[in-house]
Design a protein around this motif. Structure first.
Motif, mmCIF file in Angstrom:
data_model
loop_
_atom_site.group_PDB
_atom_site.id
_atom_site.type_symbol
_atom_site.label_atom_id
_atom_site.label_comp_id
_atom_site.label_asym_id
_atom_site.label_seq_id
_atom_site.Cartn_x
_atom_site.Cartn_y
_atom_site.Cartn_z
ATOM 1 N N ALA A 1 0.867 -1.311 -0.034
ATOM 2 C CA ALA A 1 -0.056 -0.262 0.260
ATOM 3 C C ALA A 1 0.858 1.224 0.131
ATOM 4 O O ALA A 1 0.654 2.124 -0.667
ATOM 5 N N ALA A 2 1.953 1.227 0.716
ATOM 6 C CA ALA A 2 2.766 2.528 0.812
ATOM 7 C C ALA A 2 3.549 2.637 -0.579
ATOM 8 O O ALA A 2 3.710 3.857 -0.641
ATOM 9 N N ARG A 3 3.726 1.613 -1.148
ATOM 10 C CA ARG A 3 4.401 1.702 -2.557
ATOM 11 C C ARG A 3 3.755 2.805 -3.377
ATOM 12 O O ARG A 3 3.938 3.445 -4.259
ATOM 13 N N GLU A 4 2.266 2.456 -3.301
ATOM 14 C CA GLU A 4 1.356 3.022 -4.305
ATOM 15 C C GLU A 4 1.182 4.571 -3.675
ATOM 16 O O GLU A 4 0.506 5.371 -4.431
ATOM 17 N N GLY A 5 1.548 4.853 -2.713
ATOM 18 C CA GLY A 5 1.006 6.083 -1.942
ATOM 19 C C GLY A 5 1.822 7.339 -2.272
ATOM 20 O O GLY A 5 3.048 7.048 -2.796
ATOM 21 N N ASP A 6 1.355 8.570 -1.959
ATOM 22 C CA ASP A 6 2.146 9.639 -2.129
ATOM 23 C C ASP A 6 2.647 10.191 -1.022
ATOM 24 O O ASP A 6 3.752 10.772 -0.952
ATOM 25 N N LEU A 7 2.124 9.778 0.163
ATOM 26 C CA LEU A 7 2.769 10.194 1.739
ATOM 27 C C LEU A 7 2.229 8.927 2.459
ATOM 28 O O LEU A 7 1.374 8.528 2.373
ATOM 29 N N VAL A 8 3.424 8.689 3.285
ATOM 30 C CA VAL A 8 3.225 7.448 3.998
ATOM 31 C C VAL A 8 3.191 7.944 5.519
ATOM 32 O O VAL A 8 4.037 8.657 5.980
ATOM 33 N N LEU A 9 2.203 7.425 6.317
ATOM 34 C CA LEU A 9 2.300 7.829 7.741
ATOM 35 C C LEU A 9 2.495 6.582 8.550
ATOM 36 O O LEU A 9 1.898 5.688 8.553
ATOM 37 N N LEU A 10 3.588 6.559 9.112
ATOM 38 C CA LEU A 10 4.037 5.435 10.083
ATOM 39 C C LEU A 10 3.581 5.706 11.496
ATOM 40 O O LEU A 10 4.217 6.696 12.062
ATOM 41 N N VAL A 11 2.548 4.701 11.929
ATOM 42 C CA VAL A 11 2.241 5.245 13.385
ATOM 43 C C VAL A 11 2.820 4.295 14.324
ATOM 44 O O VAL A 11 2.899 3.132 14.175
ATOM 45 N N VAL A 12 3.426 4.909 15.451
ATOM 46 C CA VAL A 12 4.303 4.203 16.419
ATOM 47 C C VAL A 12 3.616 4.146 17.543
ATOM 48 O O VAL A 12 2.929 5.356 18.010
ATOM 49 N N ASP A 13 3.323 3.378 18.469
ATOM 50 C CA ASP A 13 2.778 3.582 19.755
ATOM 51 C C ASP A 13 3.680 3.977 21.021
ATOM 52 O O ASP A 13 4.543 3.182 21.273
ATOM 53 N N LEU A 14 3.366 5.160 21.339
ATOM 54 C CA LEU A 14 4.715 5.733 22.243
ATOM 55 C C LEU A 14 4.466 5.275 23.718
ATOM 56 O O LEU A 14 5.212 5.276 24.496
ATOM 57 N N LYS A 15 3.118 4.658 23.834
ATOM 58 C CA LYS A 15 2.778 4.210 25.167
ATOM 59 C C LYS A 15 3.567 2.821 25.582
ATOM 60 O O LYS A 15 4.071 2.362 26.311
ATOM 61 N N ALA A 16 3.371 1.872 24.321
ATOM 62 C CA ALA A 16 3.909 0.313 24.460
ATOM 63 C C ALA A 16 5.328 0.536 24.025
ATOM 64 O O ALA A 16 6.117 -0.399 24.541
ATOM 65 N N GLY A 17 6.060 1.616 23.450
ATOM 66 C CA GLY A 17 7.238 1.468 22.952
ATOM 67 C C GLY A 17 7.522 1.057 21.616
ATOM 68 O O GLY A 17 6.380 0.443 20.932
ATOM 69 N N VAL A 18 8.611 1.317 21.110
ATOM 70 C CA VAL A 18 9.072 0.919 19.720
ATOM 71 C C VAL A 18 9.480 -0.635 19.796
ATOM 72 O O VAL A 18 10.186 -0.996 20.638
ATOM 73 N N THR A 19 8.940 -1.252 18.710
ATOM 74 C CA THR A 19 9.113 -2.623 18.565
ATOM 75 C C THR A 19 10.012 -2.771 17.606
ATOM 76 O O THR A 19 9.967 -2.068 16.506
ATOM 77 N N ALA A 20 10.424 -4.113 17.520
ATOM 78 C CA ALA A 20 11.056 -4.693 16.246
ATOM 79 C C ALA A 20 10.407 -4.518 14.944
ATOM 80 O O ALA A 20 10.886 -4.431 13.795
ATOM 81 N N LEU A 21 9.067 -4.727 15.156
ATOM 82 C CA LEU A 21 8.294 -4.876 13.962
ATOM 83 C C LEU A 21 7.987 -3.086 13.463
ATOM 84 O O LEU A 21 8.214 -2.816 12.231
ATOM 85 N N ASP A 22 8.072 -2.007 14.469
ATOM 86 C CA ASP A 22 8.262 -0.757 14.020
ATOM 87 C C ASP A 22 9.506 -0.453 13.061
ATOM 88 O O ASP A 22 9.612 0.087 12.261
ATOM 89 N N ARG A 23 10.458 -1.155 13.502
ATOM 90 C CA ARG A 23 11.802 -0.727 13.165
ATOM 91 C C ARG A 23 11.922 -1.537 11.870
ATOM 92 O O ARG A 23 12.338 -0.616 10.727
ATOM 93 N N GLU A 24 11.469 -2.394 11.480
ATOM 94 C CA GLU A 24 11.285 -3.032 10.531
ATOM 95 C C GLU A 24 10.543 -2.432 9.482
ATOM 96 O O GLU A 24 11.187 -2.331 8.138
#
Ligand code: GDP
Length: 438
Positions: free
Chosen positions: A81-104
């Motif tokens: 989906a991101a490949r098709e988009g013009d702008l990507v919003l990456l949402v991260v949960d600051l309460k739970a903290g950054v995960t390996a999946l976020d980094r990936e």
């Protein structure tokens, strides 16, 4: 007509659909879901001022699957989906903290080379948010915009940030490899049109005139070493200079218009006439917007060698505020210096796109730490680590024990050091110091 697409991407439970609903509802849009094979893809037409875009939520992975297969599926669909988009919003949960999946996800989105905005959600959990913030910054996607989708905090700021990053107008056709827009700016009769024609050379056929409402411009493409460049000339200037507006204001206004649309500003100076305030003002414009600035000292065919030497030295002094801006002597009339000018354009672009990974960057940092220039104690900076936030221009954030603002001399020394070690000689760079406790 296709609308610009904003794609919301993120791990499960970071608050993507909550955010989607906030943005969609706020702007009175029609929401419809598109049943996919493994999940529903949510789309909404959203208006933002006088502009419309399509908001896409990649969430909603079908229940049932689990473990790493699920993770792979999320990633795959999100990235597609991101490949098709013009702008990507990456949402991260600051309460739970950054995960390996976020980094990936962050790494893979960066590799797409798309405009991306980091959204840090759940800032209402203030204590955990501030503990997790540095990890989020280390994703290499900038500081991000902090929101609470649940409590509707920061949503207006997010919308502003979106508006600033959205491509103007309709979606651009993604098929062609991107041509780098280069704005040709400078005073009337500096030789802009002549240089425009010289740079295009035999590729002149590609030129198109683009009459606009506010100013006309002339565009043309040329290719150099496999990279395409789109030259934008302020053709309207001559025609408009017959009108009453003061020339100085006009030069600046036109320059601003094209510089905004460009990735590199090419300032043409008439070396036989010297440098004046307007030239410096245009240079300053490029500088303020962090555009690389390339100065073409034109009409060198009119200058004796000794005078050329003096003129170059003078130009270097005058543009001392933009030390990184290279100056190339050219003659748009004879073609002298044109290959060097193209080489420099390519080099500027290459430098601006450089990425330095965190490891090597921090090795450099520790080496610089050892050679701290003696600055007053109250301005002492103890750098902890640094990370690159983006390219074009290369942007770095340095986390440090700071007491007050870093001393100007320190900043400058640090910047020079980075430029030298990373070979970032001719691109603007962004350097931010962040205070970090503990
Ligand atoms: P613009 O208003 O900046 O687009 O400038 P033009 O390209 O129309 O050039 C203004 C005048 O300068 C024209 O008469 C050109 O022929 C002349 N000119 C442009 N470049 C050079 C150059 O490198 N050497 C010489 N001798 N004349 C030039």
């Amino acid at each position: 007509m296709p609308l610009p697409q904003i794609v919301i991407v993120g791990a499960p439970n970071v608050g993507k659909s909550r955010l989607f609903n906030r943005l969609a509802r706020k702007r009175r849009s029609v929401v419809h879901s598109m049943p996919g094979t493994t999940r529903d893809r949510l789309e909404a037409r959203v208006s933002l001022g006088d502009r419309e875009f399509l908001l896409i939520d990649t969430g909603g992975i079908a229940a049932g699957s689990g473990g790493s297969a699920l993770q792979r599926e999320i990633e795959h669909q999100a990235i597609e989906a991101a490949r098709e988009g013009d702008l990507v919003l990456l949402v991260v949960d600051l309460k739970a903290g950054v995960t390996a999946l976020d980094r990936e996800l962050a790494t893979r989105i960066l590799r797409l080379g798309k405009p991306v905005l980091l959204v840090l959600n759940k800032v209402d959990a203030a204590a955990r948010a501030s503990a997790n913030r540095p990890d989020a910054w280390r994703l290499g996607l900038g500081e991000g915009v902090e929101i609470s989708a649940e409590h509707s905090i920061g949503v207006e700021e997010l919308i502003e940030a979106l508006a600033a990053r959205l491509p103007a107008g309709e979606r651009s056709a993604p098929a062609e490899p991107e041509a780098i827009p280069v704005a040709i700016v400078g005073r009337p009769n500096a030789g802009k049109s002549s240089l425009f024609n010289q740079l295009l050379g035999s590729q002149r056929a590609l030129v198109s005139a683009q009459p606009g409402t506010t100013h006309d411009r002339l565009e043309g493409m040329f290719e150099y070493r496999g990279q395409r460049y789109r030259l934008i000339d302020t053709a309207g200037l001559r025609r408009r200079s017959r009108i009453r507006e003061p020339l100085e204001a006009l030069t600046a206004a036109l320059a601003r218009g094209v510089i905004d649309r460009s990735a590199i500003a090419l300032l043409v100076l008439d070396a036989s006439r010297g440098i004046d305030r307007q030239d410096l003002a245009v240079g300053g414009l490029a500088l303020r917007t962090y555009r690389p600035l390339l100065v073409a000292l034109n009409k060198v065919d009119l200058l004796q060698p000794a005078l050329l030497t003096r003129t170059r030295a003078h130009a270097l002094r005058q543009f001392g505020f933009a030390r990184f801006a290279p100056q190339v002597p050219v003659s748009a009339l004879t073609g002298q210096g044109i290959p060097a000018l193209k080489r420099m354009l390519a080099r500027i672009w290459q430098e601006g796109g450089k990425r330095v990974s965190t490891g090597p960057l921090n090795k450099l940092l520790s080496r610089f730490g050892e050679r701290l220039p003696g600055s007053p104690r109250r301005h002492r900076v103890r750098p902890l680590y640094a990370t690159q936030e983006g390219i074009h221009p290369p942007s770095f954030v340095v986390f440090a024990h700071l007491s007050g603002k870093p001393h100007f001399a320190y900043r400058r020394a640090f910047e020079n050091f980075l430029r030298k070690k990373l070979e970032l000689e001719h691109t603007p760079i962004v350097l931010r110091f962040r205070s970090q406790r503990g």
